[in-house]
Design an enzyme around this catalytic site. Sequence first.
Site, PDB file in Angstrom:
ATOM      1  N   HIS A  14       0.947  -1.142   0.007  1.00  0.00           N
ATOM      2  CA  HIS A  14      -0.015   0.176   0.083  1.00  0.00           C
ATOM      3  C   HIS A  14       0.715   1.349  -0.087  1.00  0.00           C
ATOM      4  O   HIS A  14       2.117   1.103   0.599  1.00  0.00           O
ATOM      5  CB  HIS A  14      -0.943  -0.100   1.261  1.00  0.00           C
ATOM      6  CG  HIS A  14      -1.986   0.909   1.154  1.00  0.00           C
ATOM      7  ND1 HIS A  14      -2.015   2.099   1.517  1.00  0.00           N
ATOM      8  CD2 HIS A  14      -3.209   0.935   0.388  1.00  0.00           C
ATOM      9  CE1 HIS A  14      -3.268   2.754   1.294  1.00  0.00           C
ATOM     10  NE2 HIS A  14      -4.056   1.833   0.739  1.00  0.00           N
ATOM     11  N   GLU A  84      -3.478   1.644  -7.429  1.00  0.00           N
ATOM     12  CA  GLU A  84      -3.893   2.725  -6.431  1.00  0.00           C
ATOM     13  C   GLU A  84      -2.919   3.750  -6.770  1.00  0.00           C
ATOM     14  O   GLU A  84      -1.810   3.915  -6.130  1.00  0.00           O
ATOM     15  CB  GLU A  84      -3.462   2.311  -4.985  1.00  0.00           C
ATOM     16  CG  GLU A  84      -4.662   1.285  -4.399  1.00  0.00           C
ATOM     17  CD  GLU A  84      -4.631   1.342  -2.892  1.00  0.00           C
ATOM     18  OE1 GLU A  84      -5.611   1.716  -2.351  1.00  0.00           O
ATOM     19  OE2 GLU A  84      -3.515   1.089  -1.992  1.00  0.00           O
TER      20      GLU A  84
END
Length: 167
Positions: A14, A84
């Site tokens: 992430h 992302e």
Amino acid sequence: MILDCGCKWVILGHSERRNVFDETDALIGEKVGHALAAGLSVIPCFGEKLEERQEDRTLEVCFKQLAAIANNVLDWGKVVLAYEPVWAIGTGLTATPAQAQEVHAAVRSWLAANVSQEVAAATRILYGGSVSASNCRELAACPDIDGSLVGGASLKPDFVQIINATQ
């Protein structure tokens, strides 16, 4: 520990881990390999920073991150990818559906060229980056976006609209 808690999936790479804790592409790849070897399924994240997008380096950055992941995957059936864009996480900014679709389609092409056509067709690729009730339907309508990786919006009452975006 994750398996001991009964979890079967883990999110790795992430943006906060990459950018706040300086986790490298190689380290994320190693973590992916370790998690898969331990019996977990993985959702590895990849994406570019705002300056990389502005420099037209989005695909270069994403493909470099994907290569480090792919080098550690033996069973693609246990992998769901998550694009992302860092510049769209928690900022209120989001990639337009066209921008997100462009990256997702390029990732499928990259998988076909670097892994296999079968993996490219079968691998789910999620979009994560300020997904909201107002943009979820347009994102879900894109042919190469297979779902959403939702963060903060999952805590809001209109999360149900995101859940139902593909209905």
